[in-house]
Design a protein around this motif. Structure first.
Motif, PDB file in Angstrom:
ATOM      1  N   ASP A   1       0.614  -3.593  -6.547  1.00 39.38           N
ATOM      2  CA  ASP A   1       0.254  -3.804  -5.147  1.00 39.38           C
ATOM      3  C   ASP A   1      -0.856  -4.824  -5.025  1.00 39.38           C
ATOM      4  O   ASP A   1      -0.844  -5.694  -4.141  1.00 39.38           O
TER       5      ASP A   1
ATOM      6  N   ASP B   1      10.194   0.817  -3.279  1.00 42.48           N
ATOM      7  CA  ASP B   1       9.205   1.781  -3.759  1.00 42.48           C
ATOM      8  C   ASP B   1       9.161   3.014  -2.870  1.00 42.48           C
ATOM      9  O   ASP B   1       8.974   4.141  -3.361  1.00 42.48           O
TER      10      ASP B   1
ATOM     11  N   TYR C   1       3.118   2.737   3.039  1.00 39.28           N
ATOM     12  CA  TYR C   1       3.613   3.223   1.744  1.00 39.28           C
ATOM     13  C   TYR C   1       2.561   4.070   1.040  1.00 39.28           C
ATOM     14  O   TYR C   1       2.868   5.142   0.511  1.00 39.28           O
TER      15      TYR C   1
ATOM     16  N   LYS D   1       8.167  -3.304   0.131  1.00 41.51           N
ATOM     17  CA  LYS D   1       7.797  -1.952  -0.256  1.00 41.51           C
ATOM     18  C   LYS D   1       8.930  -0.942  -0.046  1.00 41.51           C
ATOM     19  O   LYS D   1       8.801   0.222  -0.456  1.00 41.51           O
TER      20      LYS D   1
ATOM     21  N   TYR E   1       1.616   0.942 -10.102  1.00 37.99           N
ATOM     22  CA  TYR E   1       1.932   0.573  -8.721  1.00 37.99           C
ATOM     23  C   TYR E   1       0.702  -0.008  -8.025  1.00 37.99           C
ATOM     24  O   TYR E   1       0.803  -0.939  -7.221  1.00 37.99           O
TER      25      TYR E   1
ATOM     26  N   ASN F   1       2.498  -1.947   3.450  1.00 45.63           N
ATOM     27  CA  ASN F   1       1.809  -1.445   2.246  1.00 45.63           C
ATOM     28  C   ASN F   1       0.963  -0.214   2.587  1.00 45.63           C
ATOM     29  O   ASN F   1       0.941   0.772   1.853  1.00 45.63           O
TER      30      ASN F   1
END
Length: 264
Positions: free
Chosen positions: A110, A218, A184, A215, A106, A181
């Motif tokens: 990212d 996820d 997250y 995102k 991840y 992001n």
């Protein structure tokens, strides 16, 4: 005449002494028998003592054999326990490795997405900066560096510091294209710290503030993981089903399908 008288007197004396002699022999015989019986009794006592000791030894041996059987059973259980403990350690290590590998994937994803979003360069300068406004490009570079610094803290496993850095990033740059992001990774950091309730709340905040972010899938996957860890399998299943239904072609949906099969 005198001689005859003496002989008669001698015979009388001898006759009188015969019972005494006979009595004397009877007493000796009785004492001999008593002594013989005493010796026999002593031998019997010795034999009895020897027999008791033998019985005691046999009893001790039987008890010892019983204890040995128990000890052998305990040792067998210990060996089995050691085997299970070893297997548990192997499995735990495998889980930790897979968990780390998953986080690394991840992280790598990212990184790639962020570089695509920013053109592999510092965040694009706004129009004011293009017109030559002093300090605009510097601010944009500071934004990129702030996110990178927080992200690096996560990558090295310093989750508490990463949470603080990402939260500071969001306060400083609330309209940043990397805001979702950052939110997250706050939730993911809480998951890594096993604070699953806070992790779920952080990802729900992402869904609320950034519903169109890439995102979101996820975030849903991370929520389902946290719900499973909390023992709420029903809610985890619902979250995974929602993820698959809304984002069927996402990488997170592929993982969700596999998890759904294991939750049956």
């Amino acid at each position: 005449m005198a001689r005859r008288a003496r002989e008669l007197l001698l015979l009388v004396m001898l006759g009188a002494s015969v019972p005494a002699v006979a009595g004397l022999f009877s007493d000796d015989e009785a004492r001999a028998r008593i002594q013989a019986l005493a010796q026999e009794n002593q031998k019997l006592r010795e034999d009895l003592k020897a027999l008791e000791e033998r019985v005691g030894r046999l009893d001790a041996q039987l008890r010892a054999q019983g204890l040995i059987d128990l000890v052998q059973q305990v040792e067998g259980l210990k060996a089995e326990l050691a085997k299970l403990r070893g297997q548990l350690e192997v499995n735990s290590h495998a889980v930790e490795t897979l968990d780390k590998r998953s986080r690394d994937l991840y992280v790598d994803l990212d990184d790639r997405l962020r570089k695509l979003e920013t053109g592999a360069t510092p965040l694009a300068a706004p129009a004011a900066a293009a017109a030559g406004t002093p300090g605009a490009a510097t601010d944009t570079g500071a934004e990129s560096r702030a996110y990178e610094a927080a992200f690096n803290l996560f990558k090295i496993g310093n989750y508490q510091a990463a949470i603080a850095a990402f939260e500071n990033f969001l306060k400083t740059y609330p309209a940043s294209p990397l805001a979702a992001n950052a939110q997250y990774w706050i939730g993911n950091s809480y998951s890594a710290l096993r604070d699953y309730k806070t992790a779920i709340a952080a990802q729900q905040k992402l869904l609320s503030l950034y519903p169109n972010s890439a995102k979101v899938p996820d975030a849903l996957l991370n929520m389902a993981s946290a719900q499973t860890e909390l023992g709420d399998r029903a809610t985890a299943r619902k979250t995974l089903e929602d993820l698959v239904a809304r984002y069927p072609t996402s990488p997170a949906a592929d993982i969700a399908r596999k998890r759904l099969s294991s939750l049956k």
